[in-house]
Design an enzyme around this catalytic site. Structure first.
Site, PDB file in Angstrom:
ATOM      1  N   SER A  27       0.807  -1.220   0.000  1.00 53.61           N
ATOM      2  CA  SER A  27       0.000   0.000   0.000  1.00 53.61           C
ATOM      3  C   SER A  27       0.844   1.276   0.000  1.00 53.61           C
ATOM      4  O   SER A  27       0.540   2.211  -0.753  1.00 53.61           O
ATOM      5  CB  SER A  27      -0.967  -0.003   1.189  1.00 53.61           C
ATOM      6  OG  SER A  27      -1.965  -0.985   1.008  1.00 53.61           O
TER       7      SER A  27
ATOM      8  N   LYS B  54     -10.040  -5.135  10.129  1.00 52.04           N
ATOM      9  CA  LYS B  54     -11.179  -4.777   9.290  1.00 52.04           C
ATOM     10  C   LYS B  54     -12.515  -4.867  10.031  1.00 52.04           C
ATOM     11  O   LYS B  54     -13.384  -4.005   9.863  1.00 52.04           O
ATOM     12  CB  LYS B  54     -11.217  -5.655   8.036  1.00 52.04           C
ATOM     13  CG  LYS B  54     -10.060  -5.383   7.079  1.00 52.04           C
ATOM     14  CD  LYS B  54     -10.207  -6.200   5.804  1.00 52.04           C
ATOM     15  CE  LYS B  54      -9.088  -5.899   4.816  1.00 52.04           C
ATOM     16  NZ  LYS B  54      -9.255  -6.611   3.538  1.00 52.04           N
TER      17      LYS B  54
ATOM     18  N   ASP C  21     -12.693  -2.983  -1.143  1.00 52.56           N
ATOM     19  CA  ASP C  21     -12.322  -4.283  -1.691  1.00 52.56           C
ATOM     20  C   ASP C  21     -13.348  -4.763  -2.713  1.00 52.56           C
ATOM     21  O   ASP C  21     -12.994  -5.320  -3.752  1.00 52.56           O
ATOM     22  CB  ASP C  21     -12.210  -5.331  -0.573  1.00 52.56           C
ATOM     23  CG  ASP C  21     -10.968  -5.155   0.280  1.00 52.56           C
ATOM     24  OD1 ASP C  21      -9.946  -4.676  -0.249  1.00 52.56           O
ATOM     25  OD2 ASP C  21     -11.015  -5.502   1.474  1.00 52.56           O
TER      26      ASP C  21
ATOM     27  N   GLY D  75     -13.279 -17.411   3.882  1.00 53.55           N
ATOM     28  CA  GLY D  75     -13.049 -16.362   4.862  1.00 53.55           C
ATOM     29  C   GLY D  75     -13.540 -14.991   4.428  1.00 53.55           C
ATOM     30  O   GLY D  75     -14.406 -14.861   3.552  1.00 53.55           O
TER      31      GLY D  75
ATOM     32  N   TYR E  94      -0.646 -12.057  -4.704  1.00 50.04           N
ATOM     33  CA  TYR E  94       0.267 -11.533  -5.725  1.00 50.04           C
ATOM     34  C   TYR E  94       1.691 -12.036  -5.564  1.00 50.04           C
ATOM     35  O   TYR E  94       2.557 -11.709  -6.368  1.00 50.04           O
ATOM     36  CB  TYR E  94       0.246 -10.002  -5.742  1.00 50.04           C
ATOM     37  CG  TYR E  94       0.464  -9.338  -4.397  1.00 50.04           C
ATOM     38  CD1 TYR E  94       1.736  -9.207  -3.855  1.00 50.04           C
ATOM     39  CD2 TYR E  94      -0.613  -8.824  -3.683  1.00 50.04           C
ATOM     40  CE1 TYR E  94       1.945  -8.596  -2.631  1.00 50.04           C
ATOM     41  CE2 TYR E  94      -0.423  -8.209  -2.455  1.00 50.04           C
ATOM     42  CZ  TYR E  94       0.862  -8.094  -1.936  1.00 50.04           C
ATOM     43  OH  TYR E  94       1.047  -7.495  -0.720  1.00 50.04           O
TER      44      TYR E  94
END
Length: 287
Positions: A17, A65, A103, A132, A217
């Site tokens: 990020s 989150k 997201d 999840g 990734y």
């Protein structure tokens, strides 16, 4: 006053990020700082209490989150964040913070970018490996795209209960089934939210998948990506970049709905992320 933003989570050292947001600042001439802070579970409220009014926004990763939704300093939770059960974005405001989720729309944009046909004709069926929080976001993204039949494959059906509950709240209703990892896969779109290693045995059971979405990734390519061969592939970096552009817009005020600006921003972020991942592989580091 210089804009300040950051990504919070635990662990956090691997996060891309800062790389992406700083690339966005450079591309669009924003005078801002974007940092990464290790904030363990239960410590988010205390971190927020120590911020001054130069702070504009926070990106949240695990395990924060869900914690963000219950904070006293959060005065508004978007319907989307409440539906998914988690916020990856906090917009910091004097009158009370806004908790949001980028997201889901990030996943929609990543899918349409790599499989443009989905903008007009979404996949009729999708299978997701894993059950999840990421799977919950993917289910909502698929629903928004127009997919109406989703199967999630998990190791333990009981542990997918929260994700199933998210699907059950969707309107119009989504046809959701729950199977076990290792069962045969015959689907339009196959999404993996699980680590690379377990995929080795699972790809042998994929009978059909016209496109794949690999949400991690690194390492790259995963067994699923190698299996995909010449099929369309949506990658974890695609997802990360598109959700980051939406956060960038919220934090800076730039209109990321403008096609030209968004294209420029996505290009800058993706190039910066690819450089970092290339260097990590070259140096034998983890993702």
């Amino acid at each position: 006053m210089r804009l300040r933003c950051a990504v919070l989570g635990d662990p956090i050292g691997h996060s891309l990020s800062p790389t992406l947001h700083r690339a966005g600042y450079a591309a669009l001439g924003v005078d801002g700082a974007y940092e990464a802070f290790r904030v363990p579970e239960g410590a988010l409220s205390g971190f927020l209490a120590g911020l001054d009014d130069s702070w504009r926004g926070l990106s949240l990763t695990m395990p924060l989150k869900r914690e963000a939704l219950g904070l006293a300093s959060v005065s508004e939770v978007t319907d989307l964040a409440r539906l998914v059960g988690g916020a990856n974005t906090l917009l910091l405001r004097p009158e009370g913070h806004l908790a949001d989720n980028t997201d889901v729309p990030g996943a929609v944009r990543a899918l349409v970018e790599r499989v443009p046909a989905y903008a007009q004709r979404p996949p009729e069926t999708a299978t997701i490996w894993g059950g999840g929080a990421t799977t919950a976001s993917m289910i909502v993204a698929l629903h928004q795209l127009g997919c109406r039949e989703v199967c999630i494959q998990v190791r333990d059906r009981e542990r997918a209960a929260e994700t199933v509950a998210v699907a059950e709240r969707l309107e119009p209703a989504l046809e959701l089934s729950v199977g076990l990892l290792g069962e045969a896969v015959d689907t339009d779109l196959l999404i993996s939210t699980i680590p690379a290693q377990p995929q080795e045995s699972l790809v042998d059971e994929v009978r059909r998948a016209e496109a794949v979405f690999e949400v991690i990734y690194h390492p790259w390519p995963t067994p699923l990506v190698r299996w995909a061969a010449d099929r369309p592939v949506v990658g974890g970096l695609d997802l990360l970049v598109h959700q980051a552009t939406l956060q960038f817009g919220a934090f800076t005020g730039f209109d990321v709905g403008d096609d030209q600006l968004r294209t420029r921003l996505v290009g800058a972020m993706r190039a910066a992320g690819e450089r970092v991942l290339h260097d990590r592989v070259a140096n034998g580091q983890g993702g």
